[in-house]
Design a protein around this motif. Structure first.
Motif, short mmCIF file in Angstrom:
data_model
loop_
_atom_site.label_atom_id
_atom_site.label_comp_id
_atom_site.label_asym_id
_atom_site.label_seq_id
_atom_site.Cartn_x
_atom_site.Cartn_y
_atom_site.Cartn_z
N VAL A 113 -19.48 -27.35 31.16
CA VAL A 113 -20.39 -26.31 31.61
C VAL A 113 -21.47 -26.97 32.45
CG1 VAL A 113 -21.79 -26.44 29.50
CG2 VAL A 113 -21.85 -24.36 30.91
N VAL A 114 -21.88 -26.30 33.53
CA VAL A 114 -22.84 -26.89 34.45
C VAL A 114 -23.58 -25.79 35.19
CG1 VAL A 114 -21.12 -27.08 36.32
CG2 VAL A 114 -23.11 -28.61 36.31
N ASP A 115 -24.82 -26.05 35.52
CA ASP A 115 -25.62 -25.12 36.32
C ASP A 115 -25.15 -25.19 37.77
OD1 ASP A 115 -27.60 -23.46 37.32
OD2 ASP A 115 -29.09 -25.05 37.44
N VAL A 116 -24.83 -24.02 38.35
CA VAL A 116 -24.37 -23.93 39.73
C VAL A 116 -25.40 -23.12 40.51
CG1 VAL A 116 -22.54 -23.10 41.26
CG2 VAL A 116 -21.96 -24.08 39.04
N ASP A 117 -26.01 -23.72 41.52
CA ASP A 117 -27.16 -23.13 42.20
C ASP A 117 -26.79 -21.86 42.98
OD1 ASP A 117 -29.95 -23.18 43.05
OD2 ASP A 117 -29.16 -23.64 45.04
N HIS A 118 -25.61 -21.80 43.56
CA HIS A 118 -25.19 -20.62 44.31
C HIS A 118 -23.66 -20.51 44.25
CE1 HIS A 118 -23.73 -23.02 47.74
NE2 HIS A 118 -24.78 -23.76 47.51
N SER A 119 -23.15 -19.34 44.59
CA SER A 119 -21.70 -19.08 44.57
C SER A 119 -21.11 -19.31 43.19
CB SER A 119 -20.99 -19.94 45.62
OG SER A 119 -21.48 -19.67 46.91
N ALA A 120 -21.86 -18.94 42.14
CA ALA A 120 -21.39 -19.15 40.77
C ALA A 120 -20.53 -18.01 40.26
CB ALA A 120 -22.57 -19.35 39.83
N TYR A 121 -20.72 -16.80 40.81
CA TYR A 121 -19.93 -15.66 40.36
C TYR A 121 -18.59 -15.71 41.08
CZ TYR A 121 -24.41 -13.46 38.82
OH TYR A 121 -25.62 -13.17 38.24
N ALA A 122 -17.70 -16.55 40.62
CA ALA A 122 -16.43 -16.78 41.32
C ALA A 122 -15.39 -17.31 40.36
CB ALA A 122 -16.64 -17.77 42.47
N ASP A 123 -14.12 -17.20 40.76
CA ASP A 123 -13.03 -17.72 39.94
C ASP A 123 -13.03 -19.24 39.90
OD1 ASP A 123 -11.74 -15.26 39.18
OD2 ASP A 123 -11.03 -15.08 41.24
N HIS A 124 -13.50 -19.89 40.96
CA HIS A 124 -13.62 -21.34 41.03
C HIS A 124 -14.96 -21.71 41.64
CE1 HIS A 124 -9.22 -20.97 40.68
NE2 HIS A 124 -9.22 -22.22 40.23
N VAL A 125 -15.54 -22.80 41.16
CA VAL A 125 -16.81 -23.29 41.71
C VAL A 125 -16.74 -24.80 41.85
CG1 VAL A 125 -18.11 -21.42 40.62
CG2 VAL A 125 -17.93 -23.62 39.45
#
Length: 351
Positions: A113-125
């Motif tokens: 698990v990791v903090d994703v600054d943008h484009s997190a609402y996605a099937d892949h990040v």
């Protein structure tokens, strides 16, 4: 096109390309092209990202929804930006599918698990591998989304900025939310003498009392601050965690005890009232908190905090609560729930 659909005009391709990507390299992602109500969020088709140096590609299993992203969608420049087009960020839990050059701390197949600054609402990040946290075997993905930002914010706001000492009292505003419900439990685990929690409904007050709050106060009551003062026998609170702003902030400063510390870590109301220096004349301290400052300047404290948090979870002192699990195509509903302040714990998207 209806928000949340995948058909027709919703299929915008990354980078403005007019060549459709192959099916196995596509994914769904939530974006918005204007600021406004939750309905501006759209589910689109895009190319699956590839990890760069130091990054990992994660197949998303759960994505934590934060109020900061609700405010950015509204056009409020939280963290200095609310740019368009927008692609909300969040804490993403899932399985590592690919590694960028130089990544050695995780392997393909690991659950992280990791903090994703943008484009997190996605099937892949894609995300910085350095901040990836291995998910305990006993924890599901939705619960794990609380480990990076919410739990670390609660932990370090109390320990680093608030400097809570065993036996001291603490006031936690908005205590039923994603950060607040963890802060109640973490404060108890750190030895707080009295945990006072505020929330806006009886259901929320019952929720935080079940998590260990010693005193609960409805902050919609006109005399909520007097109720807090009475709970401390008039002396005020040693540590205050404040994330609402407006009149709540002003009254919380007044409730801070002599030599007490108020920690300001957000403004859910969007209203920041000035704090006059004379309000601090009783040796009070107002401290700010931002998790990114800890991440980039005190990585050793972040690592130590994560170990402590995982131990709290393993020993039953800390229970991350997921209020609702929604599909990726229900991002609009997730933001509606956040705006309604309806959650008890965390709202999570599950692709």
């Amino acid at each position: 096109m209806q928000p949340g659909s995948l058909g027709g005009a919703a299929r915008r391709l990354v980078g403005g390309s007019t060549t459709p990507p192959s099916w196995e390299n596509t994914m769904r992602i939530v974006r918005h092209y204007e600021h406004g109500a939750p309905s501006v969020l759209r589910v689109e088709e895009a190319e699956k990202p590839q990890p760069g140096p130091g990054e990992v590609l994660i197949r998303s299993e759960a994505i934590g929804v934060t109020f900061a992203e609700v405010q950015r969608r509204q056009g409020i420049p939280i963290g200095g930006h609310a740019t368009l087009p927008g692609a909300p960020g969040g804490d993403v839990a899932g399985v590592v599918e690919a590694l960028g050059d130089g990544v050695t701390n995780v392997r393909v197949g690991d659950r992280v698990v990791v903090d994703v600054d943008h484009s997190a609402y996605a099937d892949h990040v894609t995300a910085d591998a350095a901040w990836a946290i291995t998910i305990p075997d006993t924890m599901d993905a939705a619960e794990a989304t609380l480990l990076p930002s919410p739990a670390q914010t609660a932990y370090h706001a109390i320990k680093e900025s608030g400097q809570l000492k065993p036996g001291e009292s603490i006031l936690i505003d908005a205590a039923s939310g994603g950060v607040g419900h963890l802060a109640v439990q973490i404060a108890k685990a750190m030895g707080a003498g009295k945990v006072i929690a505020t929330a806006s409904t009886q259901a929320k007050l019952d929720f935080v009392r079940d998590l260990g709050a010693d005193v609960t106060v409805n902050y919609t009551d006109d005399d909520w601050d007097e109720q807090v003062r009475e709970a401390t026998e008039g002396r005020g609170v040693d540590v205050v965690l404040e994330t609402v702003g407006g009149d709540i902030l002003t009254k919380s400063v007044a409730l801070t005890a002599q030599f007490g510390r108020l920690v300001f870590y957000g403004s859910a109301s969007g209203d920041i009232q000035p704090v006059h220096p004379l309000m601090l004349s009783r040796m009070k301290t107002v401290a700010g908190f931002a998790l990114y400052a800890m991440l980039y300047n005190k990585p050793e404290a972040i690592a130590a905090g994560q170990r402590d948090l995982l131990d709290m979870i393993a020993t039953g002192k800390l229970r991350p609560i997921v209020h609702e699990r929604l599909g990726l195509d229900e991002a609009v509903k997730a933001h509606e729930l956040m705006e309604a302040r309806a959650q008890l714990g965390k709202i999570v998207l599950v692709p």
